[in-house]
Motif scaffolding. Structure first.
Motif, PDB file in Angstrom:
ATOM      1  N   GLY A 118      29.378 -11.195  11.358  1.00 21.90           N
ATOM      2  CA  GLY A 118      29.633  -9.826  11.809  1.00 21.90           C
ATOM      3  C   GLY A 118      28.722  -9.421  12.949  1.00 21.90           C
ATOM      4  O   GLY A 118      29.159  -8.809  13.936  1.00 21.90           O
ATOM      5  N   GLU A 119      27.431  -9.792  12.792  1.00 22.77           N
ATOM      6  CA  GLU A 119      26.493  -9.468  13.878  1.00 22.77           C
ATOM      7  C   GLU A 119      26.860 -10.210  15.156  1.00 22.77           C
ATOM      8  O   GLU A 119      26.747  -9.665  16.260  1.00 22.77           O
ATOM      9  N   ALA A 120      27.307 -11.473  15.019  1.00 16.04           N
ATOM     10  CA  ALA A 120      27.674 -12.246  16.205  1.00 16.04           C
ATOM     11  C   ALA A 120      28.909 -11.636  16.891  1.00 16.04           C
ATOM     12  O   ALA A 120      28.963 -11.553  18.129  1.00 16.04           O
ATOM     13  N   ARG A 162      31.181  -8.512  21.386  1.00 13.00           N
ATOM     14  CA  ARG A 162      31.875  -7.354  21.950  1.00 13.00           C
ATOM     15  C   ARG A 162      30.975  -6.570  22.894  1.00 13.00           C
ATOM     16  O   ARG A 162      31.403  -6.119  23.972  1.00 13.00           O
ATOM     17  N   ASP A 163      29.690  -6.402  22.521  1.00 15.16           N
ATOM     18  CA  ASP A 163      28.749  -5.714  23.409  1.00 15.16           C
ATOM     19  C   ASP A 163      28.570  -6.480  24.710  1.00 15.16           C
ATOM     20  O   ASP A 163      28.487  -5.878  25.792  1.00 15.16           O
ATOM     21  N   VAL A 200      30.731  -8.508  26.141  1.00 15.91           N
ATOM     22  CA  VAL A 200      31.938  -8.356  26.961  1.00 15.91           C
ATOM     23  C   VAL A 200      31.959  -6.984  27.647  1.00 15.91           C
ATOM     24  O   VAL A 200      32.289  -6.858  28.829  1.00 15.91           O
ATOM     25  N   ARG A 201      31.583  -5.964  26.869  1.00 15.17           N
ATOM     26  CA  ARG A 201      31.570  -4.611  27.451  1.00 15.17           C
ATOM     27  C   ARG A 201      30.544  -4.505  28.569  1.00 15.17           C
ATOM     28  O   ARG A 201      30.810  -3.954  29.641  1.00 15.17           O
ATOM     29  N   LEU A 202      29.337  -5.079  28.304  1.00 12.55           N
ATOM     30  CA  LEU A 202      28.298  -5.015  29.329  1.00 12.55           C
ATOM     31  C   LEU A 202      28.716  -5.806  30.569  1.00 12.55           C
ATOM     32  O   LEU A 202      28.435  -5.401  31.701  1.00 12.55           O
ATOM     33  N   GLU A 203      29.363  -6.932  30.352  1.00 17.41           N
ATOM     34  CA  GLU A 203      29.816  -7.724  31.496  1.00 17.41           C
ATOM     35  C   GLU A 203      30.853  -6.954  32.318  1.00 17.41           C
ATOM     36  O   GLU A 203      30.820  -6.957  33.561  1.00 17.41           O
ATOM     37  N   GLN A 204      31.775  -6.274  31.632  1.00 21.95           N
ATOM     38  CA  GLN A 204      32.788  -5.498  32.337  1.00 21.95           C
ATOM     39  C   GLN A 204      32.161  -4.345  33.120  1.00 21.95           C
ATOM     40  O   GLN A 204      32.520  -4.081  34.278  1.00 21.95           O
ATOM     41  N   GLU A 205      31.184  -3.684  32.477  1.00 26.19           N
ATOM     42  CA  GLU A 205      30.499  -2.592  33.184  1.00 26.19           C
ATOM     43  C   GLU A 205      29.750  -3.117  34.395  1.00 26.19           C
ATOM     44  O   GLU A 205      29.724  -2.495  35.462  1.00 26.19           O
ATOM     45  N   ALA A 206      29.115  -4.293  34.226  1.00 27.91           N
ATOM     46  CA  ALA A 206      28.372  -4.858  35.351  1.00 27.91           C
ATOM     47  C   ALA A 206      29.307  -5.208  36.496  1.00 27.91           C
ATOM     48  O   ALA A 206      28.985  -4.978  37.669  1.00 27.91           O
TER      49      ALA A 206
END
Length: 376
Positions: free
Chosen positions: A261-263, A268-269, A271-277
């Motif tokens: 679950g942590e992985a 997901r975090d 992927v989100r950070l990569e998209q924001e970057a």
């Protein structure tokens, strides 16, 4: 202690006498039949059995019939139907006697027994059994001991021409026989027949076997109980180990689910950070890129390009270009492969197509003429 056993050795009539002699016979066939009732018979050792007289079962029966017929025809007054016509004595070998001396010792015992029966004519059968030696549980000691080789000596109980088993097997005669065998054993074989370890047993051979079998059964039952308790203890320990293992597996599965679950959340975090970057990088690139680079590589109609250049000159405060030169450029449009003159048909099509974008901008120019400037 070892002694001559008379218990259960009296047989009435020819049927009982011959049945007992058949049971004692040392031949392979009859020992196989006897094994059905006596599990301790080892048929592989039956070949070691022997007889001093060397008579077969049939010869022993004939010898018995002849002797009884002779006594009945020569003054025997004991002719009752229940008279004892055969006495059997079982004599075991001494415990300390080497096996290599068995034949010589039993031969000497046979000579003493012949005297006990009153002569060789009354001696009917002797069968020495070496195939019944086995370990058994002593009824008194409850310990494992080895049975001894033994001999069966059968004779007609004749005294002074008359059948008299009661007098022949009197207590005095039994003690005399035991004493003679014991003295002969000490004198000639340097070992003891009657050891004096315990009192004489008055049980029959069958009774002793039953007592031994019962004691052996009790000992086997105790061993089985002990073995069963050991197996129970092993099962208990195994069950506890399994429970501990199951608990460890459950803990590992719970930790695995937690880590998974942590992985997934971390993924997901990421992927989100990569998209924001990527979005921030794209915004930064769009902000830093000059306007002309933004439009570089785009294919714009000539009218839009001229309009854009006009707007740029006004913004920068540059003078307007010479319209004659502009018209000349329209005729000789510069292309990526070099400069060449545009065909008249293509030029007419281009001029016809120019009206749409200008109409879109609200600027509808009139057709140019030679030597006139284009009006905007």
């Amino acid at each position: 202690m070892a002694s001559c056993k008379f218990q259960g050795g009296k047989f009435k009539g020819a049927i009982e006498a011959k049945a007992h002699m058949r049971h004692n016979d040392i031949s392979k066939e009859r020992r196989m039949a006897a094994k059905k009732k006596n599990k301790h018979i080892d048929l592989e050792k039956t070949k070691d059995n022997f007889s001093i007289l060397g008579l077969s079962y049939e010869e022993c029966c004939a010898r018995y019939d002849d002797r009884i017929a002779y006594l009945d025809g020569h003054g025997n007054t004991n002719r009752r139907r229940d008279r004892v016509s055969l006495v059997s004595i079982e004599i075991p070998a001494p415990a300390d006697l080497p096996e290599c001396q068995y034949k010589r010792w039993f031969s000497r015992v046979s000579e003493i027994v012949v005297g006990f029966f009153g002569g060789a004519e009354n001696m009917i059968q002797d069968a020495i059994h070496l195939d019944e030696r086995h370990q058994y549980i002593g009824p008194g000691s409850k310990e494992k001991v080895w049975s001894r080789a033994h001999g069966h000596f059968c004779g007609v109980p004749e005294i002074n021409g008359r059948l008299n088993a009661k007098r022949l097997t009197s207590r005095a005669n039994i003690k005399k026989l035991n004493r003679e065998v014991d003295e002969m054993t000490k004198r000639e074989f340097r070992c003891i027949f009657m050891t004096g370890e315990k009192k004489k047993s008055f049980y029959t051979v069958e009774g002793l076997k039953e007592m031994s079998a019962h004691a052996e059964y009790e000992m086997e039952l105790a061993e089985q109980k002990e073995e069963l308790e050991k197996e129970r203890e092993q099962l208990r320990a195994h069950r506890e180990a399994l429970e501990r293992r199951e608990h460890e597996i459950e803990e590992k599965e719970e930790n695995t689910r937690k880590i998974r679950g942590e992985a997934e959340e971390a993924y997901r975090d990421a992927v989100r950070l990569e998209q924001e970057a990527r979005e921030r990088m794209q915004a930064a690139e769009d902000a830093d890129q000059p306007q002309e680079e933004k439009t570089r590589g785009r294919e714009l109609p000539w009218e839009y390009e001229m309009l854009w250049q006009k707007m740029e000159r006004e913004r920068l405060g540059l003078p307007e270009p010479d319209m004659k030169q502009v018209l000349e450029e329209l005729r000789h449009r510069r292309t990526p492969g070099g400069s060449k003159e545009v065909d008249t048909d293509r030029e007419a099509q281009a001029e016809e197509g120019y009206r749409v974008p200008f109409e879109f901008l609200g600027l509808i120019p009139s057709a140019p003429s030679d030597g006139d400037e284009m009006g905007f």
